[in-house]
Design a protein around this motif. Structure first.
Motif, PDB file in Angstrom:
ATOM      1  N   SER A 177       0.815  -1.227   0.000  1.00 39.70           N
ATOM      2  CA  SER A 177       0.000   0.000   0.000  1.00 39.70           C
ATOM      3  C   SER A 177       0.841   1.266   0.000  1.00 39.70           C
ATOM      4  CB  SER A 177      -0.998   0.051   1.165  1.00 39.70           C
ATOM      5  OG  SER A 177      -0.347   0.119   2.403  1.00 39.70           O
ATOM      6  N   GLN A 178       2.177   1.138   0.152  1.00 39.32           N
ATOM      7  CA  GLN A 178       3.087   2.288   0.077  1.00 39.32           C
ATOM      8  C   GLN A 178       2.713   3.375   1.084  1.00 39.32           C
ATOM      9  OE1 GLN A 178       3.073   1.813  -4.608  1.00 39.32           O
ATOM     10  NE2 GLN A 178       4.592   3.342  -4.018  1.00 39.32           N
ATOM     11  N   MET A 179       2.812   3.000   2.338  1.00 42.16           N
ATOM     12  CA  MET A 179       2.513   3.911   3.445  1.00 42.16           C
ATOM     13  C   MET A 179       3.542   3.717   4.552  1.00 42.16           C
ATOM     14  SD  MET A 179      -1.589   3.374   3.887  1.00 42.16           S
ATOM     15  CE  MET A 179      -2.727   3.614   2.524  1.00 42.16           C
ATOM     16  N   VAL A 180       3.616   4.708   5.424  1.00 42.61           N
ATOM     17  CA  VAL A 180       4.350   4.581   6.678  1.00 42.61           C
ATOM     18  C   VAL A 180       3.351   4.790   7.807  1.00 42.61           C
ATOM     19  CG1 VAL A 180       6.183   5.504   8.136  1.00 42.61           C
ATOM     20  CG2 VAL A 180       6.513   5.399   5.659  1.00 42.61           C
ATOM     21  N   LEU A 181       3.296   3.839   8.719  1.00 46.38           N
ATOM     22  CA  LEU A 181       2.378   3.907   9.859  1.00 46.38           C
ATOM     23  C   LEU A 181       3.180   4.135  11.137  1.00 46.38           C
ATOM     24  CD1 LEU A 181       0.200   0.743   9.040  1.00 46.38           C
ATOM     25  CD2 LEU A 181       0.028   3.032   8.060  1.00 46.38           C
ATOM     26  N   PHE A 182       2.545   4.767  12.109  1.00 46.78           N
ATOM     27  CA  PHE A 182       3.223   5.038  13.375  1.00 46.78           C
ATOM     28  C   PHE A 182       2.188   5.036  14.496  1.00 46.78           C
ATOM     29  CE2 PHE A 182       2.085   8.946  11.242  1.00 46.78           C
ATOM     30  CZ  PHE A 182       1.440   9.676  12.232  1.00 46.78           C
ATOM     31  N   PRO A 183       2.628   4.885  15.756  1.00 48.31           N
ATOM     32  CA  PRO A 183       1.683   4.793  16.890  1.00 48.31           C
ATOM     33  C   PRO A 183       0.837   6.065  17.018  1.00 48.31           C
ATOM     34  CG  PRO A 183       3.906   4.140  17.513  1.00 48.31           C
ATOM     35  CD  PRO A 183       4.019   4.768  16.175  1.00 48.31           C
ATOM     36  N   TYR A 184      -0.380   5.875  17.513  1.00 51.79           N
ATOM     37  CA  TYR A 184      -0.983   4.607  17.903  1.00 51.79           C
ATOM     38  C   TYR A 184      -1.993   4.116  16.891  1.00 51.79           C
ATOM     39  CZ  TYR A 184       0.728   4.690  22.775  1.00 51.79           C
ATOM     40  OH  TYR A 184       1.502   4.677  23.905  1.00 51.79           O
ATOM     41  N   LYS A 192       2.195  10.791  22.763  1.00 53.12           N
ATOM     42  CA  LYS A 192       2.776  12.068  23.196  1.00 53.12           C
ATOM     43  C   LYS A 192       3.804  12.582  22.192  1.00 53.12           C
ATOM     44  CE  LYS A 192       6.177   9.779  26.224  1.00 53.12           C
ATOM     45  NZ  LYS A 192       7.367  10.107  25.450  1.00 53.12           N
ATOM     46  N   ASP A 193       4.288  11.702  21.322  1.00 45.07           N
ATOM     47  CA  ASP A 193       5.291  12.087  20.325  1.00 45.07           C
ATOM     48  C   ASP A 193       4.688  12.205  18.931  1.00 45.07           C
ATOM     49  OD1 ASP A 193       7.652  11.902  22.131  1.00 45.07           O
ATOM     50  OD2 ASP A 193       7.045   9.805  22.224  1.00 45.07           O
ATOM     51  N   HIS A 194       3.369  12.317  18.847  1.00 45.96           N
ATOM     52  CA  HIS A 194       2.676  12.282  17.556  1.00 45.96           C
ATOM     53  C   HIS A 194       3.236  13.309  16.564  1.00 45.96           C
ATOM     54  CE1 HIS A 194      -0.780  11.749  14.801  1.00 45.96           C
ATOM     55  NE2 HIS A 194      -0.689  13.057  14.635  1.00 45.96           N
ATOM     56  N   ASP A 195       3.367  14.547  16.984  1.00 48.88           N
ATOM     57  CA  ASP A 195       3.785  15.601  16.054  1.00 48.88           C
ATOM     58  C   ASP A 195       5.189  15.348  15.510  1.00 48.88           C
ATOM     59  OD1 ASP A 195       1.361  16.849  16.366  1.00 48.88           O
ATOM     60  OD2 ASP A 195       2.081  18.287  17.848  1.00 48.88           O
ATOM     61  N   GLU A 196       6.085  14.869  16.382  1.00 48.69           N
ATOM     62  CA  GLU A 196       7.440  14.583  15.917  1.00 48.69           C
ATOM     63  C   GLU A 196       7.447  13.401  14.956  1.00 48.69           C
ATOM     64  OE1 GLU A 196      11.938  13.474  17.463  1.00 48.69           O
ATOM     65  OE2 GLU A 196      10.317  13.659  18.927  1.00 48.69           O
ATOM     66  N   LEU A 197       6.676  12.367  15.256  1.00 47.22           N
ATOM     67  CA  LEU A 197       6.636  11.204  14.377  1.00 47.22           C
ATOM     68  C   LEU A 197       6.061  11.569  13.007  1.00 47.22           C
ATOM     69  CD1 LEU A 197       5.475   8.417  16.869  1.00 47.22           C
ATOM     70  CD2 LEU A 197       7.799   8.939  16.090  1.00 47.22           C
ATOM     71  N   LEU A 221       7.024   0.005  24.775  1.00 48.07           N
ATOM     72  CA  LEU A 221       8.222  -0.480  25.459  1.00 48.07           C
ATOM     73  C   LEU A 221       9.184   0.657  25.750  1.00 48.07           C
ATOM     74  CD1 LEU A 221       9.833  -3.040  26.406  1.00 48.07           C
ATOM     75  CD2 LEU A 221      10.837  -3.075  24.115  1.00 48.07           C
ATOM     76  N   GLY A 222       9.068   1.746  25.001  1.00 52.44           N
ATOM     77  CA  GLY A 222       9.943   2.890  25.193  1.00 52.44           C
ATOM     78  C   GLY A 222      10.767   3.250  23.978  1.00 52.44           C
ATOM     79  N   ILE A 223      10.512   2.557  22.843  1.00 52.59           N
ATOM     80  CA  ILE A 223      11.220   2.876  21.602  1.00 52.59           C
ATOM     81  C   ILE A 223      10.380   3.909  20.855  1.00 52.59           C
ATOM     82  CG2 ILE A 223      12.241   1.966  19.491  1.00 52.59           C
ATOM     83  CD1 ILE A 223      12.321  -0.793  20.870  1.00 52.59           C
ATOM     84  N   LYS A 224      10.712   5.178  21.065  1.00 53.87           N
ATOM     85  CA  LYS A 224       9.873   6.262  20.558  1.00 53.87           C
ATOM     86  C   LYS A 224       9.707   6.214  19.043  1.00 53.87           C
ATOM     87  CE  LYS A 224      11.386  10.626  20.633  1.00 53.87           C
ATOM     88  NZ  LYS A 224      11.645  12.030  21.082  1.00 53.87           N
ATOM     89  N   TYR A 225      10.792   5.939  18.343  1.00 55.72           N
ATOM     90  CA  TYR A 225      10.745   5.982  16.882  1.00 55.72           C
ATOM     91  C   TYR A 225      10.384   4.595  16.355  1.00 55.72           C
ATOM     92  CZ  TYR A 225      13.047  10.399  17.813  1.00 55.72           C
ATOM     93  OH  TYR A 225      13.341  11.649  18.286  1.00 55.72           O
TER      94      TYR A 225
END
Length: 268
Positions: A177-184, A192-197, A221-225
């Motif tokens: 699908s050619q996308m990048v997904l990130f939490p959550y 809490k890191d949405h804008d940076e991600l 787990l604590g792996i922000k990226y």
């Protein structure tokens, strides 16, 4: 994996982190240098997504053969080790070659299951078996009888927990699908890191709410990226991506890995 580590024994290490349901070894390849901050990349959680393991092997090839010609990548290797798991779902991957090309899940069978296989991406203990997953063992999105029921998932989570202090990035490779997904994905709440991600990616998709994935677990787990790459294409070939598209797909994905790793390098 055997061939590439034998040819590059001075810089590559093959680590067995466990065994699959059918007792195949689970291998992670690591650049054999002084321990430092690291980035994890896994491929082949879903058996039929063949271009994903192809990328992981391509990536290792770039580490061993082309790093000196790639200035950006050479600089990244001064700061990061890479743990690369070319095939997480080894039983399912074998099954797609021998029996059923479109098989997706693992090959496990649990005591009360009517059907074979668990969707390992939905077996991580992050919003486990919520909306977007199924508790029916015959469904493609079966989450398993309990979190980390699959030995492959347990092996990966145990390894990541043991190395969480130095693993700064988590990337899991899928198609298509050619996308990048990130939490959550398992909650409608933004991380809490949405804008940076968001800022890390030139192209991204908002999470699929309430569908649990492995990168959610890694983030918690604590792996922000923590990211999922969905490689080519957008549906023309789907899981049957022809060989002539492997190279351009891998070049695109490598570019994205370098972009994310460069961001991590200057922000940790």
């Amino acid at each position: 994996m055997d061939h590439i580590t034998e040819k590059n024994a001075d810089i590559l290490q093959k680590i067995c982190i466990g065994s699959s349901y059918e007792k195949r070894p689970l291998y992670v390849l690591k650049r054999n240098k002084t321990p430092k901050n690291a980035i994890w990349i896994d491929c082949g959680i879903h058996a039929r997504e063949w271009v994903a393991p192809a990328f992981c092997i391509w990536f290792i090839g770039h580490v061993t053969h082309f790093r000196d010609r790639d200035e950006t990548f050479s600089r990244l290797l001064e700061h990061f080790d890479f743990y690369v798991m070319p095939v997480m779902n080894v039983d399912g991957y074998e099954y797609t070659s021998m029996e059923h090309r479109m098989w997706r899940k693992s090959r496990s069978r649990h005591a009360n299951d009517r059907c074979i296989g668990t969707d390992m991406n939905r077996n991580f203990d992050a919003g486990w078996c919520g909306e977007g997953a199924s508790d029916n063992s015959c469904q493609q999105t079966y989450c398993g009888p309990y979190p980390e029921s699959e030995p492959e998932v347990m092996a990966v989570t145990s390894f990541l927990k043991a190395h969480k202090d130095n693993i700064k990035g988590y990337i899991t490779i899928h198609s298509y699908s050619q996308m990048v997904l990130f939490p959550y994905s398992y909650t409608m709440n933004r991380s809490k890191d949405h804008d940076e991600l968001v800022s890390v990616n030139k192209y991204y998709m908002s999470p699929i709410f309430q569908t649990p994935f492995s990168y959610d677990w890694a983030y918690d787990l604590g792996i922000k990226y923590s990211f999922t790459f969905e490689l080519r294409d957008k549906g023309t070939y789907g899981f049957l991506l022809p060989p002539h598209l492997i190279r351009p797909t891998c070049i695109e994905a490598l570019s994205a890995v370098k972009e994310i790793a460069s961001h991590i390098m200057i922000n940790i």
